[in-house]
Design a protein around this motif. Structure first.
Motif, short mmCIF file in Angstrom:
data_model
loop_
_atom_site.label_atom_id
_atom_site.label_comp_id
_atom_site.label_asym_id
_atom_site.label_seq_id
_atom_site.Cartn_x
_atom_site.Cartn_y
_atom_site.Cartn_z
N GLY A 179 1.64 1.64 -3.74
CA GLY A 179 0.42 2.39 -3.97
C GLY A 179 -0.76 1.55 -4.43
N LEU A 180 -0.80 0.28 -4.04
CA LEU A 180 -1.90 -0.58 -4.45
C LEU A 180 -3.15 -0.29 -3.63
CD1 LEU A 180 -0.22 -4.10 -4.89
CD2 LEU A 180 -0.38 -2.22 -6.53
N ASP A 181 -4.32 -0.40 -4.27
CA ASP A 181 -5.56 -0.28 -3.52
C ASP A 181 -5.84 -1.59 -2.80
OD1 ASP A 181 -6.59 -2.06 -5.42
OD2 ASP A 181 -7.49 -0.47 -6.61
N ALA A 182 -6.90 -1.62 -2.00
CA ALA A 182 -7.17 -2.78 -1.15
C ALA A 182 -7.40 -4.05 -1.97
CB ALA A 182 -8.39 -2.50 -0.27
N ALA A 183 -8.10 -3.92 -3.10
CA ALA A 183 -8.41 -5.10 -3.92
C ALA A 183 -7.15 -5.71 -4.50
CB ALA A 183 -9.39 -4.73 -5.02
N ARG A 184 -6.29 -4.87 -5.10
CA ARG A 184 -5.06 -5.39 -5.70
C ARG A 184 -4.09 -5.89 -4.63
NH1 ARG A 184 -2.64 -1.02 -9.55
NH2 ARG A 184 -3.41 0.37 -7.91
N MET A 185 -4.04 -5.20 -3.49
CA MET A 185 -3.19 -5.66 -2.40
C MET A 185 -3.64 -7.04 -1.93
SD MET A 185 -2.42 -3.87 1.28
CE MET A 185 -4.10 -4.09 1.86
N ALA A 245 0.82 -1.21 0.00
CA ALA A 245 0.00 0.00 0.00
C ALA A 245 0.86 1.26 0.00
CB ALA A 245 -0.93 0.00 1.21
#
Length: 466
Positions: free
Chosen positions: A299-305, A295
């Motif tokens: 800089g990943l959002d919650a879904a991609r993380m 994150a």
């Protein structure tokens, strides 16, 4: 007293493995599924998150403190008999947790759940030595490792679905039918304990209390005030050290000690327990450090993380059973070393791969770490249980599970702190340098894996000399 049965000469029935597999899956599921319900519980009981987090902490503390004693009780009273009691307790406690009218009731139910889980974790590995032929022990250990990984990975997604559909009660009630199914399979399929418990068998109550006190103090020191080490943590850690010293002194003088210290002098047991704690600490680092870096650094959002993070449990679940078959075919030593090398390669490469290829590089390195972990765990557990004296299999299984729990607790606290320290120490303009934190955390993780390899080599040398 020996309550074991002779090793079978024919393959273990699938019903036996199914029952033991469920008994291994449920404690892992009980650990991971409750986390998603914490916000709902805070709203339900109108309490701050610091209070409801004890729903998770109480379970983990009880499981950690009781697992060794549970294994020893199985050796004394009969492993099948105690496993059935543990399964029944787990199911009843799950029912009580879902019906809790207040937080105190829920925490008490989770303590009872933790006791049942400790029995299940300690005796499942021990019973493999009784019901599975030696030539198939690796495959059985790999299967159990797979199901434990499935339970851990399934918890958040299943818990979220149940929470959204039926409310927080369903997060606990789902364990009831699963626990009863495991109870039925174990009752029908497991062979009877060879002997009934002797009335005059002594149990080391003082040693058990001292060990439980020490482990509880250590676990609290690692879990209270996360990210900030204070006087309370230091006092608890000192209490743990003094408690362990007192425990060792008591065990040398007890007529029927909880832990015969000679058991820890068995090279395979001592080495296996140490290696298990070290590799589990590294795996926990991926779960704790990963979200912060993915994150904050990528800089990943919650879904991609979440998608990247599922790589670890998915690979562990897929690799466990094949790794177990390799243990049966190639031997525990070769698979242990192959697994450690995979973990070492993944840990050393993770910061570089992440900086070079981003999320894809992180996922690839994480896959190496978790595949190596699944292989090492299957081989290591097989070797440890094969070397355990027949009348102490439950105790040794408890030690194996204890080392895993301590690795998880230490990794969650220490590795997270290492990451934060590394990220803060190189900060520029008040911001966190996520990559610097990742490099430091996995530099430490790589060092722990090198230490695990050194420990393994020393254990092999002692074994060959013997």
């Amino acid at each position: 007293m020996d309550t074991t049965t002779p090793l079978p000469s024919t393959p273990a029935p699938r019903g036996v493995l199914a029952g033991l597999g469920l008994a291994m899956l449920l404690p892992a599921l009980g650990t991971s599924i409750a986390n998603v319900a914490l916000p709902a519980l805070a709203r339900q009981f109108v309490l701050p998150s610091t209070h409801v987090q004890w729903v998770v902490i109480a379970y983990l503390l009880t499981l950690t403190a009781a697992v060794v004693a549970a294994g020893r009780l199985g050796d004394v009273w009969g492993r099948r008999r105690l496993l059935l009691a543990g399964l029944a307790l787990f199911a009843l406690a799950s029912l009580a947790a879902g019906a809790a009218p207040g937080l105190g009731w829920l925490i008490a139910a989770r303590v009872a759940q933790g006791l049942g889980a400790a029995v299940m974790m300690a005796l499942t590995l021990a019973l493999v030595g009784e019901v599975v032929p030696k030539a198939q022990a690796g495959s059985a250990m790999g299967l159990l490792g797979t199901l434990s990984a499935v339970g851990t990975a399934l918890g958040p997604s299943l818990g979220g679905l149940l929470l959204a559909t039926w409310g927080w009660q369903a997060v606990f009630w789902v364990n009831v039918p699963l626990g009863l199914a495991a109870l039925a399979l174990a009752s029908w399929q497991l062979p009877l304990d060879r002997a009934t418990p002797a009335r005059n068998v002594r149990f080391d109550h003082l040693g058990t209390a001292l060990l439980a006190l020490s482990l509880t103090a250590y676990a609290l020191a690692m879990t209270l005030q996360p990210g900030a080490w204070g006087t309370l943590n230091t006092g608890l850690l000192l209490t743990a050290a003094l408690g362990l010293a007192a425990f060792a002194w008591v065990e040398t003088r007890a007529p029927a000690p909880l832990l015969r210290l000679q058991t820890l002098r068995l090279p395979a047991v001592a080495t296996g327990v140490a290696v298990n704690a070290l590799i589990t600490t590294v795996v926990m680092a991926t779960l704790v450090v990963g979200p912060f870096y993915l994150a904050g650094g990528l800089g990943l959002d919650a879904a991609r993380m979440g998608l990247v993070m599922t790589t670890g449990p998915a690979v562990a679940a897929l690799a466990g059973a094949p790794a177990g078959k390799l243990v049966d075919r190639l031997g525990a030593t070769r698979v242990t070393w192959a697994g450690l090398l995979l973990m070492l390669a993944g840990s050393a490469a993770l910061p570089w791969a992440s900086a070079t290829w981003g999320a894809l590089g992180y996922a690839a390195a994480l896959a190496l770490i978790t595949a190596g972990y699944a292989s090492t765990q299957a081989a290591n557990n097989t070797a440890v249980m094969a070397s355990a004296p027949a009348d102490q299999r439950g105790l040794v299984s408890g030690l194996v599970n204890l080392s895993r729990n301590l690795g998880l607790i230490t990794g969650a606290s220490a590795m997270g702190a290492v990451y934060q320290w590394g990220a803060t120490a190189t900060t520029a303009a008040g911001g966190l340098d996520a990559l610097a934190g990742l490099r430091l955390a996995f530099g430490v993780a790589t060092g722990l894996l090198v230490l695990a390899m050194v420990v393994g080599a020393m254990g092999m040398r002692v074994t060959h000399r013997g």
